[in-house]
Design a protein around this motif. Structure first.
Motif, PDB file in Angstrom:
ATOM      1  N   GLN A 148       0.749  -1.135   0.191  1.00 55.28           N
ATOM      2  CA  GLN A 148      -0.098   0.196   0.105  1.00 55.28           C
ATOM      3  C   GLN A 148       0.751   1.374   0.105  1.00 55.28           C
ATOM      4  O   GLN A 148       0.238   2.376   0.000  1.00 55.28           O
ATOM      5  CB  GLN A 148      -0.982   0.174   1.191  1.00 55.28           C
ATOM      6  N   GLY A 149       2.254   1.293  -0.120  1.00 58.34           N
ATOM      7  CA  GLY A 149       2.920   2.260  -0.081  1.00 58.34           C
ATOM      8  C   GLY A 149       3.518   2.962   1.115  1.00 58.34           C
ATOM      9  O   GLY A 149       4.109   3.858   1.289  1.00 58.34           O
ATOM     10  N   ILE A 150       3.199   1.960   2.224  1.00 56.41           N
ATOM     11  CA  ILE A 150       3.717   2.527   3.598  1.00 56.41           C
ATOM     12  C   ILE A 150       5.058   2.216   3.747  1.00 56.41           C
ATOM     13  O   ILE A 150       5.587   1.139   3.394  1.00 56.41           O
ATOM     14  CB  ILE A 150       2.828   1.936   4.779  1.00 56.41           C
ATOM     15  N   ARG A 151       6.175   2.918   4.088  1.00 55.13           N
ATOM     16  CA  ARG A 151       7.475   2.857   4.133  1.00 55.13           C
ATOM     17  C   ARG A 151       8.117   3.092   5.624  1.00 55.13           C
ATOM     18  O   ARG A 151       7.245   3.537   6.414  1.00 55.13           O
ATOM     19  CB  ARG A 151       8.335   3.678   3.448  1.00 55.13           C
TER      20      ARG A 151
ATOM     21  N   LEU B 178       6.043   4.940   9.071  1.00 53.87           N
ATOM     22  CA  LEU B 178       6.190   4.123  10.646  1.00 53.87           C
ATOM     23  C   LEU B 178       6.826   4.981  11.733  1.00 53.87           C
ATOM     24  O   LEU B 178       6.135   5.094  12.690  1.00 53.87           O
ATOM     25  CB  LEU B 178       6.788   2.856  10.580  1.00 53.87           C
ATOM     26  N   ARG B 179       7.997   5.620  11.407  1.00 53.78           N
ATOM     27  CA  ARG B 179       8.582   6.294  12.512  1.00 53.78           C
ATOM     28  C   ARG B 179       7.767   7.675  12.562  1.00 53.78           C
ATOM     29  O   ARG B 179       7.976   8.266  13.865  1.00 53.78           O
ATOM     30  CB  ARG B 179      10.054   6.808  11.849  1.00 53.78           C
ATOM     31  N   ALA B 180       7.181   8.222  11.717  1.00 52.08           N
ATOM     32  CA  ALA B 180       6.570   9.442  11.774  1.00 52.08           C
ATOM     33  C   ALA B 180       5.324   9.504  12.869  1.00 52.08           C
ATOM     34  O   ALA B 180       4.926  10.275  13.618  1.00 52.08           O
ATOM     35  CB  ALA B 180       5.821  10.039  10.683  1.00 52.08           C
ATOM     36  N   HIS B 181       4.760   8.224  13.265  1.00 48.63           N
ATOM     37  CA  HIS B 181       3.863   7.857  14.124  1.00 48.63           C
ATOM     38  C   HIS B 181       4.256   6.935  15.254  1.00 48.63           C
ATOM     39  O   HIS B 181       3.567   6.295  15.852  1.00 48.63           O
ATOM     40  CB  HIS B 181       2.471   7.392  13.592  1.00 48.63           C
ATOM     41  N   LEU B 182       5.467   7.086  15.444  1.00 48.05           N
ATOM     42  CA  LEU B 182       6.130   5.801  16.483  1.00 48.05           C
ATOM     43  C   LEU B 182       5.554   5.977  17.767  1.00 48.05           C
ATOM     44  O   LEU B 182       5.191   5.018  18.608  1.00 48.05           O
ATOM     45  CB  LEU B 182       7.745   5.991  16.203  1.00 48.05           C
TER      46      LEU B 182
ATOM     47  N   PHE C 135       0.059  -2.855  12.055  1.00 50.67           N
ATOM     48  CA  PHE C 135       1.315  -3.335  12.276  1.00 50.67           C
ATOM     49  C   PHE C 135       1.873  -2.932  13.624  1.00 50.67           C
ATOM     50  O   PHE C 135       2.793  -3.772  14.100  1.00 50.67           O
ATOM     51  CB  PHE C 135       2.167  -2.798  11.202  1.00 50.67           C
ATOM     52  N   TYR C 136       1.523  -1.706  14.202  1.00 52.57           N
ATOM     53  CA  TYR C 136       2.067  -1.523  15.645  1.00 52.57           C
ATOM     54  C   TYR C 136       1.930  -2.580  16.559  1.00 52.57           C
ATOM     55  O   TYR C 136       2.678  -2.709  17.275  1.00 52.57           O
ATOM     56  CB  TYR C 136       1.807  -0.157  15.633  1.00 52.57           C
ATOM     57  N   GLN C 137       0.480  -2.711  16.459  1.00 52.93           N
ATOM     58  CA  GLN C 137       0.096  -3.792  17.447  1.00 52.93           C
ATOM     59  C   GLN C 137       0.600  -5.107  17.520  1.00 52.93           C
ATOM     60  O   GLN C 137       1.202  -5.645  18.422  1.00 52.93           O
ATOM     61  CB  GLN C 137      -1.320  -3.627  17.520  1.00 52.93           C
ATOM     62  N   LEU C 138       0.389  -5.619  16.310  1.00 52.32           N
ATOM     63  CA  LEU C 138       0.787  -6.886  16.150  1.00 52.32           C
ATOM     64  C   LEU C 138       2.556  -6.905  16.330  1.00 52.32           C
ATOM     65  O   LEU C 138       3.091  -7.948  16.873  1.00 52.32           O
ATOM     66  CB  LEU C 138       0.637  -7.541  14.619  1.00 52.32           C
TER      67      LEU C 138
END
Length: 310
Positions: free
Chosen positions: A76-79, A83-87, A207-210
């Motif tokens: 889906q284009g998530i890099r 992920l770091r932007a909302h860590l 993804f964060y949760q899992l």
């Protein structure tokens, strides 16, 4: 084919600043499917607990599902930069998710699957209260609070089995752990709605949760020796496959997609259906008897849902 198209539309990413809507028929039907899947979750864990510990099941299913979600997120284009932007909030929801299922796995060693369902699904009550206090636009009207009370009372009545007095201490310990699991679930809902995660694609939040759950629980499970005691029976493989693909992947992606489009306080009320489905699956798969209080409580629960969502 039409159902597949509707599910795809509900799970498709939406733009930032999406206005929440009141529940419609499509969202209500999808929430029933979501609750149906979650209703069998405790039964699926409990029925193979002799061959693989509940904690090991949570650790393995979360890790496997995290890999699948990572591949879907990349597609889906998530890099990594996204992920770091909302860590920050990602870590918080990861910790909350891990805590929820640690309490579930721990509690199932002491209490019944139906009891765990009762106390785990107190989460909508805690979440509704938090949303009412903290999130503009999520306030419940007086009529809806009456519906919440009626639904919760019906759920407790439907799920209340007779307790063997010899096991009362263990049952109480497991029930308290289930209550803590419900609080952890409610806390993750509040973090998502109060943070930047409310507008990121559902696959990123999942993804964060899992990922954090797998990173925390796999080493813990290994240290406890649970991984070495796994018996890879057909039932174990089937249960882990169901938990990974249906619960940890499809159902949770659907939940986060709906959470971004509709009012969380109204979605959460449907979670009262999950323990009702749990009792039905317990009767079918574990031979647990249905009781008159289940039938009466289930009717009260459905009436409460109608009061809240009409």
């Amino acid at each position: 084919m039409q159902e597949t198209k509707q599910l795809s539309n509900a799970m498709a990413p939406t733009g930032g600043g999406t206005a929440r809507r009141h529940l419609d028929m499509q969202a209500s039907a999808l929430m029933v499917l979501f609750c149906l899947a979650l209703g069998v979750q405790q039964v699926a864990i409990k029925m193979v607990a002799a061959d693989i510990s509940p904690l090991a099941q949570i650790a393995l299913r979360s890790s496997l599902a995290a890999l699948l979600v990572a591949a879907l997120a990349y597609r889906q284009g998530i890099r990594a930069a996204d992920l770091r932007a909302h860590l920050g909030p990602g870590i918080l929801v990861g910790l909350g998710f891990a805590a929820e299922f640690v309490f579930v796995a721990w509690g199932l060693n002491y209490t019944l699957a139906s009891h765990m369902s009762v106390f785990l699904y107190t989460a909508p009550v805690f979440a509704a209260l938090g949303l009412h206090l903290l999130v503009p636009g999520e306030q419940l009207m007086r009529r809806q609070w009456v519906g919440v009370g009626l639904a919760f009372s019906g759920m407790v009545l439907a799920m209340a089995p007779a307790i063997d007095i010899d096991n009362a201490g263990d049952i109480l310990r497991g029930d308290l752990l289930g209550l803590l699991a419900g609080l952890a679930w409610a806390a993750t809902t509040l973090v998502i709605r109060r943070s930047s995660l409310s507008e990121v694609p559902p696959v990123q939040t999942l993804f964060y949760q899992l990922a954090f759950t797998g990173l925390l629980l796999l080493p813990a499970t290994a240290l406890l020796g649970d991984l070495g005691r796994i018996q890879a029976t057909g039932a174990v493989v089937a249960s882990l496959t169901f938990q990974t693909l249906v619960i940890s992947l499809a159902a949770l992606l659907l939940w986060f997609a709906l959470l971004r489009r509709y009012f969380a306080s109204q979605l959460g009320i449907f979670s009262f259906l999950s323990p009702v489905f749990g009792v039905l699956f317990g009767a079918l798969m574990l031979g647990e008897p249905l009781t008159t209080n289940f039938l009466a409580g289930g009717m009260a629960l459905l009436v409460g849902l109608l009061v809240v969502t009409r």
